[in-house]
Design an enzyme around this catalytic site. Structure first.
Site, PDB file in Angstrom:
ATOM      1  N   HIS A  54     -12.264  -8.849   1.819  1.00  0.00           N
ATOM      2  CA  HIS A  54     -10.898  -8.493   1.415  1.00  0.00           C
ATOM      3  C   HIS A  54     -10.913  -7.694   0.123  1.00  0.00           C
ATOM      4  CE1 HIS A  54      -6.561  -8.947   1.672  1.00  0.00           C
ATOM      5  NE2 HIS A  54      -6.512  -9.315   0.399  1.00  0.00           N
ATOM      6  N   HIS A  56      -8.519  -4.541  -2.081  1.00  0.00           N
ATOM      7  CA  HIS A  56      -7.539  -3.467  -2.272  1.00  0.00           C
ATOM      8  C   HIS A  56      -8.183  -2.573  -3.326  1.00  0.00           C
ATOM      9  CE1 HIS A  56      -4.784  -6.153  -0.195  1.00  0.00           C
ATOM     10  NE2 HIS A  56      -4.944  -7.063  -1.139  1.00  0.00           N
ATOM     11  N   GLN A  59      -6.835  -1.381  -6.876  1.00  0.00           N
ATOM     12  CA  GLN A  59      -6.536  -2.345  -7.944  1.00  0.00           C
ATOM     13  C   GLN A  59      -7.684  -2.454  -8.948  1.00  0.00           C
ATOM     14  OE1 GLN A  59      -4.940  -6.024  -6.263  1.00  0.00           O
ATOM     15  NE2 GLN A  59      -3.422  -4.883  -5.080  1.00  0.00           N
ATOM     16  N   ARG A  81       2.611  -8.570  -9.820  1.00  0.00           N
ATOM     17  CA  ARG A  81       2.857  -7.669  -8.702  1.00  0.00           C
ATOM     18  C   ARG A  81       3.724  -6.482  -9.137  1.00  0.00           C
ATOM     19  NH1 ARG A  81       5.607  -8.846  -2.793  1.00  0.00           N
ATOM     20  NH2 ARG A  81       7.517  -8.710  -4.004  1.00  0.00           N
ATOM     21  N   TYR A 120      -3.101  -0.524   2.212  1.00  0.00           N
ATOM     22  CA  TYR A 120      -1.650  -0.382   2.424  1.00  0.00           C
ATOM     23  C   TYR A 120      -0.981   0.735   1.628  1.00  0.00           C
ATOM     24  CZ  TYR A 120      -1.272  -3.396  -1.779  1.00  0.00           C
ATOM     25  OH  TYR A 120      -1.372  -3.950  -3.029  1.00  0.00           O
ATOM     26  N   ARG A 210       5.799 -12.193   4.890  1.00  0.00           N
ATOM     27  CA  ARG A 210       6.929 -11.660   4.131  1.00  0.00           C
ATOM     28  C   ARG A 210       7.197 -10.195   4.479  1.00  0.00           C
ATOM     29  NH1 ARG A 210       4.594 -11.215  -0.682  1.00  0.00           N
ATOM     30  NH2 ARG A 210       2.649 -12.219  -0.060  1.00  0.00           N
ATOM     31  N   HIS A 232      -2.371 -11.697   4.923  1.00  0.00           N
ATOM     32  CA  HIS A 232      -2.242 -12.584   3.754  1.00  0.00           C
ATOM     33  C   HIS A 232      -1.422 -13.795   4.182  1.00  0.00           C
ATOM     34  CE1 HIS A 232      -2.516  -8.756   1.197  1.00  0.00           C
ATOM     35  NE2 HIS A 232      -3.464  -9.508   0.700  1.00  0.00           N
ATOM     36  N   GLU A 235      -0.265 -18.041   0.104  1.00  0.00           N
ATOM     37  CA  GLU A 235      -0.975 -17.858  -1.162  1.00  0.00           C
ATOM     38  C   GLU A 235      -0.238 -18.496  -2.330  1.00  0.00           C
ATOM     39  OE1 GLU A 235      -1.378 -13.733  -2.196  1.00  0.00           O
ATOM     40  OE2 GLU A 235      -2.801 -14.130  -3.815  1.00  0.00           O
ATOM     41  N   HIS A 269      -6.446 -16.050   1.739  1.00  0.00           N
ATOM     42  CA  HIS A 269      -6.040 -16.982   0.662  1.00  0.00           C
ATOM     43  C   HIS A 269      -5.873 -18.427   1.163  1.00  0.00           C
ATOM     44  CE1 HIS A 269      -5.821 -13.596  -1.939  1.00  0.00           C
ATOM     45  NE2 HIS A 269      -4.767 -13.079  -1.349  1.00  0.00           N
ATOM     46  N   ASP A 320     -10.718  -8.925  -3.315  1.00  0.00           N
ATOM     47  CA  ASP A 320      -9.272  -8.759  -3.381  1.00  0.00           C
ATOM     48  C   ASP A 320      -8.797  -7.790  -4.465  1.00  0.00           C
ATOM     49  OD1 ASP A 320      -6.565  -9.040  -3.116  1.00  0.00           O
ATOM     50  OD2 ASP A 320      -6.471 -11.180  -3.478  1.00  0.00           O
TER      51      ASP A 320
HETATM   52  C1  NGQ Z   1      -1.441  -7.176  -2.353  1.00  0.00           C
HETATM   53  N1  NGQ Z   1      -2.263  -9.201  -3.377  1.00  0.00           N
HETATM   54  O1  NGQ Z   1      -0.994  -6.745  -1.307  1.00  0.00           O
HETATM   55  O2  NGQ Z   1      -2.158  -6.497  -3.105  1.00  0.00           O
HETATM   56  C2  NGQ Z   1      -1.149  -8.607  -2.715  1.00  0.00           C
HETATM   57  C3  NGQ Z   1       0.053  -8.681  -3.619  1.00  0.00           C
HETATM   58  C4  NGQ Z   1       1.924  -9.316  -2.067  1.00  0.00           C
HETATM   59  C5  NGQ Z   1      -2.467 -10.514  -3.274  1.00  0.00           C
HETATM   60  N2  NGQ Z   1      -1.700 -11.189  -2.495  1.00  0.00           N
HETATM   61  C6  NGQ Z   1       1.295  -8.259  -2.960  1.00  0.00           C
HETATM   62  N3  NGQ Z   1      -3.429 -11.090  -3.951  1.00  0.00           N
HETATM   63  O3  NGQ Z   1       1.238 -10.235  -1.632  1.00  0.00           O
HETATM   64  O4  NGQ Z   1       3.096  -9.184  -1.823  1.00  0.00           O
HETATM   65 ZN    ZN Z   2      -4.907  -9.054  -0.772  1.00  0.00          ZN
END
Ligand code: NGQ
Ligand code: ZN
Length: 454
Positions: A54, A56, A59, A81, A120, A210, A232, A235, A269, A320
């Site tokens: 995992h 991104h 980041q 976030r 994404y 979500r 995800h 978490e 997670h 991550d």
């Molecule tokens: C993400 N990261 O997509 O980068 C997410 C944050 C979310 C983690 N969950 C954004 N660690 O989950 O809405």
């Molecule tokens: Zn993630």
């Protein structure tokens, strides 16, 4: 091209073996012979190299920039976030490629052979499409072509701002696709991945309960039968509340009841599960994608590894947020979180295998499964994803078998990683990636351009 390695010690599916000759051709392991006379390229310790399941990538470039108190006196995952959204809003395709190449290099130098990129960031700032809808996916692919890392690309479906179906928030404009645009994106990503060596994989990732609708989740699951599907899940406590309010069940319970969760799934997670959800997830054969350093960084909570492993659950590890690329530390953090919670020691060890052995073998097997990669074992037919350690290091000197793995993971760090092969590509030599200086130089220049306070 044929390569022959001779390892003083190697971790095979049957356990530790000595004087092992491993033959590679066309990226795969073709023969494994223990108790063999020394021939070929000699290494001290040879292990299967894991998939980082995992990431991104972008980041990575905000690592260390989110550790101050913000305007909101209650800093949290959700304020982080917001900062992350602000940061990504100025990234160009060139920036993303340079950052991805740098972090992939770091992953290889840490001992990972491959990465599952949960991707994404698709569109221009404001949400307008690039000329190619898969522009940003192509950038991730370009980075992988340059670094040689084994890539499992997971284009992400992101449809909504929350479980109630609300519109995307302003920070989310670059992620959004409806299901048709997503299908086009997948096609573009597939064409890009086809330009990589044969071990590259295309999967897909509905972002979270979500960010996708119920229909979106079901349609995404039908789009690539058999391909890795990552999500995800469970978490943060607020996420549990949001899903419970909208769907009448906690996230993991809802998913297990409403999706055909099986071994192609990887749930990222899972730090917020009840005991019944934990054993329920374990029973599916899906992989729990654990990201212990990021989960600590973001205050997510502690995965119930003791219960999950006792129930036969499969897991792998991911970096991550990429705040730190550290394979040994990810695994160590997973065990230490259990110790801090339960006030015990060696909590994930078994009667036969040390803590380090359980962590390492579990992560290698689960990572390969989650990456859709025929890897995860030093055995004929597998992609040659291999890591050799530097036993000149004082903590590894004279150590054998599980003691050696424990010394790496608990007393050492990834500076002990000497050589790494990804599907037979020998990318890290004496701890450094082939293109270390070029990729680092480009990353520094990118950071200099981006240097603005969050
Ligand atoms: C993400 N990261 O997509 O980068 C997410 C944050 C979310 C983690 N969950 C954004 N660690 O989950 O809405
Ligand atoms: Zn993630």
């Amino acid at each position: 091209m044929r390569t022959v390695l001779h390892a003083d010690q190697a971790l095979l599916p049957s356990g530790w073996a000595e004087n092992v000759v491993v033959e590679l051709a066309e990226g795969r392991i073709t023969a494994v012979t223990p108790n063999a006379a020394p021939v070929g390229n000699r290494v001290a310790v040879l292990l299967p190299a894991p998939v980082n399941l995992h990431s991104h990538a972008f980041q990575r470039a905000m690592a260390g920039l989110t550790e101050r108190r913000g305007r909101d006196p209650k800093d949290s995952f959700w304020t982080w976030r917001q900062l992350m959204y602000r940061f990504l809003d100025r990234l160009t395709p060139e920036d993303v490629e340079a950052i991805a190449a740098f972090v992939q290099m770091e992953m290889l130098e840490a001992g990972y052979a491959a990465v599952a990129e949960f991707h994404y960031l698709h569109h221009q700032p404001g949400g307008g499409a690039y000329a190619s809808i898969a522009e940003m996916s192509e950038r991730i692919v370009n980075a992988a072509a340059e670094t040689g890392i084994g890539l499992t690309l997971l284009p992400v479906l992101y449809q909504q701002g929350g479980c109630d179906g609300r519109a995307l928030g302003p920070g989310q404009a670059r992620f959004g696709n409806d299901i048709n645009a997503f299908a086009a994106l997948l096609q573009g990503a597939e064409a890009a991945v086809a330009s990589l060596p044969g071990d590259a994989v295309l999967g897909l990732a509905p972002h979270s309960l979500r960010a996708v609708s119920r229909d979106g989740l079901a349609e995404a699951a039908r789009m690539r039968p058999g391909a890795p599907i990552h999500l995800h899940l469970a978490e943060q406590a607020a996420e549990v509340e949001e899903v419970s309010a909208a769907y009448g069940a906690r996230p993991t319970a809802w998913l297990l009841a409403n999706a055909a969760v099986d071994p192609r799934w990887c749930l990222i997670h899972c730090t917020q599960m009840t005991p019944a959800e934990t054993t329920g997830l374990a029973a599916t054969g899906a992989v729990a994608g654990l990201c212990p350093i990021t989960e600590a960084s973001l205050g997510d909570g502690i995965f119930d590894g003791v219960r999950y492993l006792a129930a036969g659950g499969r897991f792998g590890i991911g970096s991550d947020s990429n705040i730190r690329i550290a394979l040994a530390e990810e695994l160590r953090s997973l065990e230490y979180s259990q110790r801090l919670r339960d006030r015990g020691r060696a909590l994930l060890a078994t009667a036969e295998k040390s803590t380090g052995r359980v962590l390492y073998e579990g992560a290698v097997q689960g990572g390969a499964q989650a990456g859709g990669r025929a890897a995860g074992a030093i055995a004929p037919g597998m992609w040659a994803d291999l890591v050799a350690l530097d036993v000149a290091h004082v903590d590894l000197d004279g150590r054998r078998g599980d003691d050696l793995l424990d010394a790496w993971l608990f007393a050492g760090d990834d500076r002990m990683v000497a050589e790494v092969w990804s599907a037979g590509r020998h990318l890290v030599h004496e701890g450094r990636h082939l293109h270390h200086d070029t990729l680092t130089g480009r990353y520094r220049a990118t950071l200099a351009r981006l240097r603005v306070r969050l």
